[in-house]
Design a protein around this motif. Structure first.
Motif, PDB file in Angstrom:
ATOM      1  N   GLY A 251     -46.413   2.860  11.072  1.00 23.52           N
ATOM      2  CA  GLY A 251     -45.350   3.680  10.515  1.00 23.52           C
ATOM      3  C   GLY A 251     -44.233   2.870   9.887  1.00 23.52           C
ATOM      4  N   ILE A 252     -43.319   3.582   9.288  1.00 22.28           N
ATOM      5  CA  ILE A 252     -42.091   3.013   8.727  1.00 22.28           C
ATOM      6  C   ILE A 252     -40.935   3.775   9.347  1.00 22.28           C
ATOM      7  CG2 ILE A 252     -40.754   2.549   6.641  1.00 22.28           C
ATOM      8  CD1 ILE A 252     -44.489   3.247   6.392  1.00 22.28           C
ATOM      9  N   LEU A 253     -39.947   3.081   9.846  1.00 23.16           N
ATOM     10  CA  LEU A 253     -38.836   3.710  10.549  1.00 23.16           C
ATOM     11  C   LEU A 253     -37.620   3.846   9.649  1.00 23.16           C
ATOM     12  CD1 LEU A 253     -39.048   1.706  13.912  1.00 23.16           C
ATOM     13  CD2 LEU A 253     -40.220   3.847  13.317  1.00 23.16           C
ATOM     14  N   GLY A 254     -37.098   5.059   9.547  1.00 20.47           N
ATOM     15  CA  GLY A 254     -35.820   5.300   8.902  1.00 20.47           C
ATOM     16  C   GLY A 254     -34.798   5.623   9.974  1.00 20.47           C
ATOM     17  N   VAL A 255     -33.748   4.824  10.071  1.00 24.09           N
ATOM     18  CA  VAL A 255     -32.781   4.959  11.170  1.00 24.09           C
ATOM     19  C   VAL A 255     -31.381   5.175  10.598  1.00 24.09           C
ATOM     20  CG1 VAL A 255     -31.783   3.862  13.210  1.00 24.09           C
ATOM     21  CG2 VAL A 255     -34.175   3.415  12.604  1.00 24.09           C
ATOM     22  N   ALA A 256     -30.708   6.210  11.089  1.00 17.91           N
ATOM     23  CA  ALA A 256     -29.312   6.457  10.720  1.00 17.91           C
ATOM     24  C   ALA A 256     -28.457   6.357  11.979  1.00 17.91           C
ATOM     25  CB  ALA A 256     -29.148   7.826  10.076  1.00 17.91           C
ATOM     26  N   ILE A 257     -27.375   5.611  11.875  1.00 18.15           N
ATOM     27  CA  ILE A 257     -26.444   5.429  12.990  1.00 18.15           C
ATOM     28  C   ILE A 257     -25.140   6.112  12.626  1.00 18.15           C
ATOM     29  CG2 ILE A 257     -25.272   3.743  14.460  1.00 18.15           C
ATOM     30  CD1 ILE A 257     -27.340   1.650  13.453  1.00 18.15           C
ATOM     31  N   GLY A 258     -24.751   7.115  13.417  1.00 18.57           N
ATOM     32  CA  GLY A 258     -23.510   7.825  13.162  1.00 18.57           C
ATOM     33  C   GLY A 258     -23.728   9.173  12.515  1.00 18.57           C
ATOM     34  N   GLY A 259     -22.656   9.710  11.909  1.00 21.28           N
ATOM     35  CA  GLY A 259     -22.721  11.031  11.308  1.00 21.28           C
ATOM     36  C   GLY A 259     -22.707  12.135  12.354  1.00 21.28           C
ATOM     37  N   ASP A 260     -22.946  13.372  11.901  1.00 20.66           N
ATOM     38  CA  ASP A 260     -23.160  14.457  12.856  1.00 20.66           C
ATOM     39  C   ASP A 260     -24.665  14.667  12.960  1.00 20.66           C
ATOM     40  OD1 ASP A 260     -23.958  15.856  10.577  1.00 20.66           O
ATOM     41  OD2 ASP A 260     -22.188  17.141  10.520  1.00 20.66           O
ATOM     42  N   ARG A 261     -25.086  15.671  13.705  1.00 19.81           N
ATOM     43  CA  ARG A 261     -26.527  15.843  13.920  1.00 19.81           C
ATOM     44  C   ARG A 261     -27.276  16.066  12.600  1.00 19.81           C
ATOM     45  NH1 ARG A 261     -28.405  16.017  18.995  1.00 19.81           N
ATOM     46  NH2 ARG A 261     -26.963  16.456  20.712  1.00 19.81           N
ATOM     47  N   GLY A 262     -26.696  16.867  11.725  1.00 16.06           N
ATOM     48  CA  GLY A 262     -27.359  17.175  10.467  1.00 16.06           C
ATOM     49  C   GLY A 262     -27.371  16.011   9.499  1.00 16.06           C
ATOM     50  N   SER A 263     -26.197  15.436   9.227  1.00 17.69           N
ATOM     51  CA  SER A 263     -26.117  14.348   8.249  1.00 17.69           C
ATOM     52  C   SER A 263     -26.893  13.123   8.713  1.00 17.69           C
ATOM     53  CB  SER A 263     -24.653  13.972   7.987  1.00 17.69           C
ATOM     54  OG  SER A 263     -24.035  13.461   9.154  1.00 17.69           O
ATOM     55  N   SER A 264     -26.934  12.905  10.027  1.00 18.87           N
ATOM     56  CA  SER A 264     -27.650  11.748  10.564  1.00 18.87           C
ATOM     57  C   SER A 264     -29.144  11.849  10.265  1.00 18.87           C
ATOM     58  CB  SER A 264     -27.405  11.644  12.072  1.00 18.87           C
ATOM     59  OG  SER A 264     -27.970  10.458  12.599  1.00 18.87           O
ATOM     60  N   TYR A 265     -29.709  13.029  10.469  1.00 19.59           N
ATOM     61  CA  TYR A 265     -31.129  13.212  10.168  1.00 19.59           C
ATOM     62  C   TYR A 265     -31.407  13.094   8.669  1.00 19.59           C
ATOM     63  CZ  TYR A 265     -33.716  14.395  14.433  1.00 19.59           C
ATOM     64  OH  TYR A 265     -34.381  14.334  15.622  1.00 19.59           O
ATOM     65  N   ILE A 266     -30.538  13.666   7.854  1.00 15.32           N
ATOM     66  CA  ILE A 266     -30.736  13.598   6.407  1.00 15.32           C
ATOM     67  C   ILE A 266     -30.726  12.150   5.932  1.00 15.32           C
ATOM     68  CG2 ILE A 266     -29.652  14.108   4.178  1.00 15.32           C
ATOM     69  CD1 ILE A 266     -28.770  16.804   5.392  1.00 15.32           C
ATOM     70  N   LYS A 267     -29.750  11.375   6.389  1.00 12.67           N
ATOM     71  CA  LYS A 267     -29.634   9.986   5.951  1.00 12.67           C
ATOM     72  C   LYS A 267     -30.794   9.125   6.462  1.00 12.67           C
ATOM     73  CE  LYS A 267     -25.861  10.305   3.548  1.00 12.67           C
ATOM     74  NZ  LYS A 267     -25.864  10.053   2.084  1.00 12.67           N
ATOM     75  N   SER A 268     -31.343   9.475   7.628  1.00 17.26           N
ATOM     76  CA  SER A 268     -32.477   8.710   8.141  1.00 17.26           C
ATOM     77  C   SER A 268     -33.708   8.889   7.264  1.00 17.26           C
ATOM     78  CB  SER A 268     -32.792   9.120   9.584  1.00 17.26           C
ATOM     79  OG  SER A 268     -33.367  10.411   9.662  1.00 17.26           O
ATOM     80  N   LYS A 269     -33.778   9.991   6.518  1.00 22.36           N
ATOM     81  CA  LYS A 269     -34.859  10.178   5.546  1.00 22.36           C
ATOM     82  C   LYS A 269     -34.505   9.536   4.209  1.00 22.36           C
ATOM     83  CE  LYS A 269     -37.147  14.413   7.157  1.00 22.36           C
ATOM     84  NZ  LYS A 269     -36.356  14.767   8.320  1.00 22.36           N
ATOM     85  N   GLU A 270     -33.263   9.674   3.784  1.00 13.02           N
ATOM     86  CA  GLU A 270     -32.849   9.104   2.496  1.00 13.02           C
ATOM     87  C   GLU A 270     -33.118   7.603   2.432  1.00 13.02           C
ATOM     88  OE1 GLU A 270     -28.845   9.911   1.414  1.00 13.02           O
ATOM     89  OE2 GLU A 270     -29.138  12.084   1.268  1.00 13.02           O
ATOM     90  N   VAL A 271     -32.898   6.915   3.528  1.00 15.87           N
ATOM     91  CA  VAL A 271     -33.060   5.468   3.518  1.00 15.87           C
ATOM     92  C   VAL A 271     -34.521   5.080   3.293  1.00 15.87           C
ATOM     93  CG1 VAL A 271     -33.439   5.098   6.008  1.00 15.87           C
ATOM     94  CG2 VAL A 271     -32.225   3.376   4.667  1.00 15.87           C
ATOM     95  N   LEU A 272     -35.442   6.010   3.525  1.00 15.80           N
ATOM     96  CA  LEU A 272     -36.863   5.734   3.312  1.00 15.80           C
ATOM     97  C   LEU A 272     -37.253   5.712   1.836  1.00 15.80           C
ATOM     98  CD1 LEU A 272     -38.380   7.871   6.209  1.00 15.80           C
ATOM     99  CD2 LEU A 272     -38.359   5.371   6.055  1.00 15.80           C
TER     100      LEU A 272
END
Length: 290
Positions: free
Chosen positions: A188-209
């Protein structure tokens, strides 16, 4: 405004049937790390045969063609309403041509629309106006199996001894990999977001991919953590498809966000080996694909 429906259809076809060069290169390099005759090496060999067949026949790389996630970077003056209509028309046609499997299921009534169009949010389309004269459309197809093993942590997390720091981030990301095992279709490939709120954190963890494999975060601390997490995940012995081996994670991408003092979220988006992402650019009337 130009009608780009056919060009977007081609973007969908390429994304579904042909992995980007950087992903395929990393997968081919991984074979050499596995023992000849091992289940891990056999799994990677099968994956690469599938990649070649899918590209040659314009058929989906995986039967789960995933959630379509579009990021549209558009110049001033373009109509987002028209662009979204063209994206949806292209998606319906792509489904009709079997580039995509019908995936949009109404969660309340359990009914498949049959054309990958499910309300305003399926496919998911994010628009961002830019100062450039170019139009860029990025597409990621995020499979359901790997989406199921994504995780979000609220630090501190006493279950894994993770505090509110990068050492704690490391612990929860490795915990996510350990819990995924082979269910996320490793490697796999890991997209990790540190911080934000629950929603923005998940969105950014995908964007970084959306970024190319091998590129590192500009922050040296995060760049070091990206490398360390990939290395340590590969020491777990989970391996391709959970068969054991040295290739569990191909790469790790990390992004940092601002947070409230009361919250410290870490979101992990797990991408399967079928790392389907492509980009089209419209520049001076010419359309190119990456």
């Amino acid at each position: 405004m130009r009608d780009l429906t056919n060009e977007i259809l081609e973007l969908i076809r390429r994304t579904s049937s042909s992995l980007p060069p950087d992903v395929e290169k990393r997968l081919r390099e991984s074979i050499e790390k596995e023992e000849p005759g091992s289940a891990a090496r056999g799994a990677l060999e099968t994956i690469l045969k599938n990649i070649d067949l899918s590209r040659a026949n314009s058929t989906p790389i995986c039967q789960d063609t995933g959630t379509p996630i579009f990021y549209v970077h558009y110049p001033l003056g373009w109509s987002t309403i028209k662009l979204k209509a063209q994206i949806r028309a292209a998606m319906a046609e792509a489904t009709k041509r079997s580039y995509m499997r019908p995936n949009a299921v109404d969660a309340i009534y359990d009914k498949n629309t049959g054309n990958n169009l499910g309300g305003d949010d399926f496919p998911y389309v994010h628009f961002e106006e830019t100062e450039s004269d170019d139009l860029t459309i990025e597409l990621m197809l995020k499979g359901g199996g790997c989406e199921n093993v994504g995780r979000q942590y609220s630090l501190p997390d006493n279950s894994v001894g993770a505090g509110r720091d990068l050492a704690g981030v490391r612990k929860v990301v490795l915990d996510a990999v350990q819990k995924a095992q082979g269910q996320g279709c490793a490697p796999g490939i890991l997209g990790v977001a540190i911080g934000g709120d629950r929603g923005s954190s998940y969105i950014k963890s995908k964007e970084v991919l959306f970024s190319e494999m091998g590129t590192r975060n500009e922050d040296p601390k995060l760049a070091e953590l990206e490398e360390r997490l990939t290395s340590e995940a590969n020491q777990m012995g989970i391996g391709p498809m959970g068969f054991g081996g040295k290739t569990t994670v191909l790469d790790t991408k990390i992004t940092g966000l601002s947070r409230l003092p009361a919250s410290y979220f870490v979101s992990v988006s797990y991408m399967c080996w079928a790392y389907r992402r492509r980009k089209m650019t419209v520049k001076g009337g010419e359309v190119t694909y990456d």
